[in-house]
Design a protein around this motif. Sequence first.
Motif, mmCIF file in Angstrom:
data_model
loop_
_atom_site.group_PDB
_atom_site.id
_atom_site.type_symbol
_atom_site.label_atom_id
_atom_site.label_comp_id
_atom_site.label_asym_id
_atom_site.label_seq_id
_atom_site.Cartn_x
_atom_site.Cartn_y
_atom_site.Cartn_z
ATOM 1 N N HIS A 21 -13.916 11.048 -3.572
ATOM 2 C CA HIS A 21 -13.869 11.662 -2.070
ATOM 3 C C HIS A 21 -13.616 13.209 -2.453
ATOM 4 O O HIS A 21 -12.406 13.409 -2.032
ATOM 5 C CB HIS A 21 -13.049 11.098 -1.219
ATOM 6 C CG HIS A 21 -11.740 10.494 -1.894
ATOM 7 N ND1 HIS A 21 -10.733 11.217 -2.223
ATOM 8 C CD2 HIS A 21 -11.315 9.131 -2.034
ATOM 9 C CE1 HIS A 21 -9.832 10.530 -2.559
ATOM 10 N NE2 HIS A 21 -10.245 9.162 -2.554
ATOM 11 N N ASN A 37 -9.067 9.669 4.245
ATOM 12 C CA ASN A 37 -9.322 8.736 3.295
ATOM 13 C C ASN A 37 -8.368 7.790 2.848
ATOM 14 O O ASN A 37 -8.502 6.569 2.304
ATOM 15 C CB ASN A 37 -9.513 9.740 1.671
ATOM 16 C CG ASN A 37 -10.626 10.634 1.952
ATOM 17 O OD1 ASN A 37 -11.672 10.321 2.690
ATOM 18 N ND2 ASN A 37 -10.584 11.975 1.160
ATOM 19 N N LEU A 38 -7.057 8.251 3.084
ATOM 20 C CA LEU A 38 -6.042 7.101 3.022
ATOM 21 C C LEU A 38 -6.118 6.071 4.117
ATOM 22 O O LEU A 38 -5.973 4.689 3.521
ATOM 23 C CB LEU A 38 -4.628 7.653 3.227
ATOM 24 C CG LEU A 38 -4.168 8.601 2.360
ATOM 25 C CD1 LEU A 38 -2.710 9.231 2.658
ATOM 26 C CD2 LEU A 38 -4.016 7.985 0.829
ATOM 27 N N TYR A 57 0.777 -1.229 0.100
ATOM 28 C CA TYR A 57 -0.021 -0.001 -0.096
ATOM 29 C C TYR A 57 0.943 1.241 0.001
ATOM 30 O O TYR A 57 0.589 2.230 -0.767
ATOM 31 C CB TYR A 57 -1.118 -0.016 1.148
ATOM 32 C CG TYR A 57 -1.981 0.879 1.443
ATOM 33 C CD1 TYR A 57 -3.025 1.049 0.453
ATOM 34 C CD2 TYR A 57 -1.708 2.126 2.222
ATOM 35 C CE1 TYR A 57 -3.907 2.104 0.376
ATOM 36 C CE2 TYR A 57 -2.805 3.154 2.207
ATOM 37 C CZ TYR A 57 -3.727 3.422 1.501
ATOM 38 O OH TYR A 57 -4.585 4.164 1.507
ATOM 39 N N ASP A 116 -7.026 13.910 -3.150
ATOM 40 C CA ASP A 116 -8.298 14.708 -3.155
ATOM 41 C C ASP A 116 -8.488 15.446 -4.163
ATOM 42 O O ASP A 116 -9.665 16.060 -4.747
ATOM 43 C CB ASP A 116 -8.611 14.952 -1.750
ATOM 44 C CG ASP A 116 -8.596 13.881 -0.634
ATOM 45 O OD1 ASP A 116 -9.714 13.332 -0.764
ATOM 46 O OD2 ASP A 116 -7.777 13.656 0.069
ATOM 47 N N ASN A 155 -6.120 7.518 -7.517
ATOM 48 C CA ASN A 155 -7.402 7.149 -6.711
ATOM 49 C C ASN A 155 -6.948 7.752 -5.085
ATOM 50 O O ASN A 155 -7.881 7.476 -4.061
ATOM 51 C CB ASN A 155 -7.796 5.694 -6.441
ATOM 52 C CG ASN A 155 -6.423 5.021 -6.189
ATOM 53 O OD1 ASN A 155 -5.234 5.086 -6.702
ATOM 54 N ND2 ASN A 155 -6.684 3.912 -5.432
ATOM 55 N N PHE A 156 -5.858 7.963 -5.117
ATOM 56 C CA PHE A 156 -5.165 8.717 -3.639
ATOM 57 C C PHE A 156 -5.751 10.222 -3.495
ATOM 58 O O PHE A 156 -5.961 10.518 -2.400
ATOM 59 C CB PHE A 156 -3.871 8.438 -3.063
ATOM 60 C CG PHE A 156 -3.823 6.874 -3.063
ATOM 61 C CD1 PHE A 156 -4.148 6.124 -1.899
ATOM 62 C CD2 PHE A 156 -2.869 5.929 -3.853
ATOM 63 C CE1 PHE A 156 -4.115 4.933 -1.604
ATOM 64 C CE2 PHE A 156 -2.728 4.641 -3.741
ATOM 65 C CZ PHE A 156 -3.191 4.050 -2.514
ATOM 66 N N SER A 186 -9.108 5.003 5.224
ATOM 67 C CA SER A 186 -10.204 4.266 4.599
ATOM 68 C C SER A 186 -10.088 3.446 3.709
ATOM 69 O O SER A 186 -10.463 2.199 3.278
ATOM 70 C CB SER A 186 -11.513 4.950 4.607
ATOM 71 O OG SER A 186 -11.151 5.997 3.315
ATOM 72 N N GLU A 187 -9.187 3.459 2.849
ATOM 73 C CA GLU A 187 -8.747 2.852 1.616
ATOM 74 C C GLU A 187 -8.065 1.701 2.009
ATOM 75 O O GLU A 187 -8.189 0.471 1.429
ATOM 76 C CB GLU A 187 -7.907 3.629 0.650
ATOM 77 C CG GLU A 187 -8.434 4.847 -0.170
ATOM 78 C CD GLU A 187 -9.391 4.207 -1.359
ATOM 79 O OE1 GLU A 187 -8.923 3.070 -1.583
ATOM 80 O OE2 GLU A 187 -10.239 5.076 -1.615
#
Length: 561
Positions: free
Chosen positions: A140, A195-196, A58, A117, A114-115, A198-199
Amino acid sequence: MKNNHLRYIPNSISFKLLLSICLCVVPMVALLIYNNQQSHNVLLSQVDSTHRNMLQIYTVQLDSQLNSASSYLANLALYENDPQIIALSGSESAVKLATMRVKNDMDDRMLTNNFLDGYFLWVEEKSGYVTFYNCVNPLHPITPGDDLKAFIKEQAISEGTNFSWQFRHFRNKDYLFLIVGKDGIYTGAYISLDNLISEFEPSDVPGSHLAIIPPADEASYLLSLPEGIQSIAVRSESADLLMMEHFSRNEITKILPLMQQYSWLISTLLFLLVIVLLVLVKHIVTDPLIRLVAAMHHIEDGNLDYRMPPEHASVELALVSSTFNQMIGEIQNLKINIYEQQLNVQKAQLRNLQLQIKPHFLINSLNMVYNLMGTSQIPLARKLIQHSIDFFRYMVHVDEHLVPLHAEINHVKAYLDIQSVRYQDQFIYSLEVDPTISDMLIPPVLIQGLVENSMKYGLSLDSILRIDIRITAFEKEYFPYARIEISDSGSGFSEDILEKLNAGKKILREDGSHIGIHNITQRLRFLFGDNASWEFKNRNGAVNTITIPATFSDTALDSPD
């Protein structure tokens, strides 16, 4: 009879193995319990390894997108023309077109990341008007507003270009911000840490949680964790942050039945079990097998008189021991009979090889003597007769497997002197022998056979043939050896003949070509076994190299009288 059979049952391997298994059943149950106790450590290790790999993957994915975004923003702010056009152009249409191109480019890049914002562009135009564009990630999005614009302006003016992702607190949340630019043109990107997290959030471990913190806060963060928490940390290569996952050990291991209070007892029982099994296996199996292997080593070394002592560990091994001794006795008698038969056959074969006198050579020698006498070359004819007498005396009267090297050399000289009369100036030769091995024993006509082969296939009318005979001594594993090399300047061996000669294969040709060399290698194999070796190759002609042990004997034949 029945009672005797029953009397041997307790001493059989089957009974002892069965008894050993029964003795091991109960301890094995305890061993399984102990294994359950240890399994939670294995599980913790596997979970740690798996989640560490997941976290590293990740982090690598995140670093890749951070690096890509950094490169893009640096290029846009410092090297692209569109921000410069927006800042410096007085044409409204040119500014709009440049702004549109930047917006489309940012929108396209956002679809592949996708990371992030969002991207943003902040440009202070020549007229004093500020152009601000914020491209947000549809997965997001962050709500744009004046506070975002003001925050970006404040960061750009206060810190300027830093070319690195920094922690920033905005709208009661933590973000990673990157701002690149100068002279009123700033580009950047931002990522919500929530957000990071939650991914990444894994679902296989209850209570697992990911935290993203600065590396400087690692020590204080670990101290804040409660007892029984296991943590995994991976540092980012692209940003000054630490990815740290932590989870409760109890949540993982509570599904396993633990018996920690009995671990010391199980360890003691296991230790005693190992000792008992080792003693049993040693007495029942290992010691008899060691004695059997030792007996085989004696037989392998050629000591056929060795016999195994009687075995009492079991009926089966006692039978093996007695049968082994009986078998070795029979093999010893059989080997003696076979050896005597083979020795007689091989003596006859060697004798036949030694006494092979080609009729045409005798006829040619007599014919040369006749011609010399007819031309009144009486001294040369006498010399030829003397060389022929020496040659044929050696060939007829040698009745030994081995002869002294100096006797073989004298025979080779006689052969070459005869051929020099026949071919006169068509060939020359050199002979070099190490004097320290002149008395060593070699098979008769060994060197002469190789020299004859060089004469047969090397002579031509176009050039003078040169034959070099070189015999040297060397040591191999503290044992003296001799290397015999016969080389000529002829046409050499063909490739197919060369391959067969080095492999020791028999060469079947109608004219009998190279059959003599095959006979030589067969004799070497019989007389010296693996201690003899040979090599045939081409090097400006044919090269024959033979290596044999240098053996000496006071009773050997000194001369072929």
